[in-house]
Design an enzyme around this catalytic site. Sequence first.
Site, PDB file in Angstrom:
ATOM      1  N   VAL A 168      41.967  36.543  57.164  1.00 32.49           N
ATOM      2  CA  VAL A 168      41.728  36.356  55.744  1.00 32.49           C
ATOM      3  C   VAL A 168      41.904  37.684  55.021  1.00 32.49           C
ATOM      4  CG1 VAL A 168      40.053  35.579  54.034  1.00 32.49           C
ATOM      5  CG2 VAL A 168      40.033  34.584  56.332  1.00 32.49           C
ATOM      6  N   CYS A 169      42.674  37.671  53.942  1.00 36.46           N
ATOM      7  CA  CYS A 169      42.793  38.884  53.140  1.00 36.46           C
ATOM      8  C   CYS A 169      41.815  38.798  51.987  1.00 36.46           C
ATOM      9  CB  CYS A 169      44.211  39.061  52.608  1.00 36.46           C
ATOM     10  SG  CYS A 169      44.382  40.602  51.715  1.00 36.46           S
ATOM     11  N   LEU A 170      40.645  39.368  52.184  1.00 39.25           N
ATOM     12  CA  LEU A 170      39.626  39.399  51.137  1.00 39.25           C
ATOM     13  C   LEU A 170      39.080  40.822  51.172  1.00 39.25           C
ATOM     14  CD1 LEU A 170      37.911  37.776  49.085  1.00 39.25           C
ATOM     15  CD2 LEU A 170      36.332  37.266  50.940  1.00 39.25           C
TER      16      LEU A 170
END
Lengths: 456, 182
Positions: free
Chosen positions: B107-109
Amino acid sequence: MDADNDADRDADSGDDDDDDDSDSDSDAEARWSDLWRAVGTSGPLAAPGFDPAAAVAQLRATRVLVIGAGGLGCELLKDLALSGFRRLDVVDMDTIDISNLNRQFLFRAADVGAPKATTAARWVARRVRGCRITPHVARIQALPDAFYAQFGLIVCGLDSVEARRWISFLVLRLYAEQDLMIPLIDGGTEGLKGQSRVILPHLTACYECSLDMQTKAVTYPICTIANTPRLPEHCVEWASVMAWPKAFPGTPLDADDPTHLAWLYDAAAARARDHHIRGVTYKLTQGVVKHIIPAIASTNAAVAASCVNEALKIVTAAYRYLNNYMLYAGDRGVYTYTFALARTPACPACGSARLEMAVHPDRSLAAFLADLADAPSIQLARPSVRTATASLYMHAPPALEAATRANLARPLRDLVASGDTLTVTDASLPISLQIRLCLDPTQDPPEASAEPEARG
Amino acid sequence: MLNIMSIKKAKAANAGAPPTSKTSAAQIRLQKDLADMDHLPSTMALAFPDPNDVFHFRLTITPDEGFYRGGRFHFTFTVPTSYPHEPPRVLCTQTIYHPNIDLEGKVCLNILREDWKPVLNINSILVGLQYLFLEPNADDPLNKEAAAILQSSRATFDANVRKAMRGGAFGGVTYDNVMVHP
Ligand SMILES: [Zn+2]
């Protein structure tokens, strides 16, 4: 191994195995005369309660535990021994690596592979007559509280946030559970910067109070790593975060395994070539993956000196000790800044209130929680309770509430052992409560109320 | 200033107590994070495979609006013992079509990596993940193809999301069926 140096050292230390610490030894006494003048004379700067007659005895009798025998630890042991402390213990689980030799000056090439604690203890004890150093090759978490309870002072030279948090929490626990006030002096270095601090359990800010101030390992946005690498570090992170789990699903990356590192290096180098990035080397790969921060000998020396300075002052009371944080910046000439770091009121570690309660073993968890809600000194609205290993009742989230609800009707004797510590949190309470529970059949019968007694 | 050495009072009676498991600062903090989450929105649910182990849990998000409405998305949370100094590790367990989530579930957070701070908590991450489903972000792509389509045509992106959510296959990838009503 430099044979000449070794010969010099042996000549210097006299009779190696001489364990004689008798006060009549005039050489040994002459060695300490300046120190005795400094700590054995009263004056306007002495701390309250200073007793010049007792100071020297205190110095000799106080058992000091040094945690870490690495770059800082070597300095700490040497400084403590040369400052008149005579009963030292040192804990370190590591063995000596060839890359340590540039700054961990107690170690020689022939020592590579030997435990750091043992080797450091041997060299310092040999050099400073009358100083006994007991090494412990162990993980700090593997030693029991009773081990730590023996010491009058703990000095830390660690390089991990995790280990420091553990030790800081340990001294809080020893204070709460055994009424032991063990001052913790914590040194830390990072390149040309460092700090020393004095932690007095429940009196000054603990390590957890200042967790926000700790520098985090540098990380990069995962989208940059995946799609738009620009730095050699991005390529290494891509290899460890993206490529490794894909190539070896289920195999955790071990940054200490040379075959793993070699694979990462190859993967990172290939990615760097694809994106025309220069600078991926084996050493860089190792540094990024292990979050290696450059260690500088002079920083270690300066920070360790400050830590031992405080140890000397605390133990002898001859001078006022650090209150409570000294920041050292060797990258700007030499700049130090001392300030009193405030405690964080809602600190999960030292902000906890501690209680002891005696409850009838047949009392239900629900009735016990109602006691907590009703007790004038506590007044919780919706308490959640856990032991170190089990969720007894969690008010939220809904899944945990449902999973733990059945415990409410069960008697405490089914859920906990007498002497267990419960952690109680509540949305209405910024801090947590630590309740040491004594299951006592002589207490009021199950339907009556147990009145907790505040303490500490 | 306190004379520390004079206030020591060792209680020898307690020193020999048998060692029990000790609660860590991370555990206390995590318990507080979780127990304070009694107002979870209906679009999010947590599940604990072992209720005694609060360091491992699952999150299900069922968005009720946006591109991903009607889907059900599963994540695993692994909270390190260094928490909250370091953030939890979060993975999507399904193969889904999302600009900020790759096919392995990464996840790109920002707050899961470079912008994590100890003052943030589990709830902050839940809010961040929920937002990713309401407003997928083409500027920080992890799935570049999906991001490029989101940028060029929201209608095509929407059609692709619908197809992927029903377990469709395109671009060489077979997606998981994530529909609440398959
Ligand atoms: Zn604290």
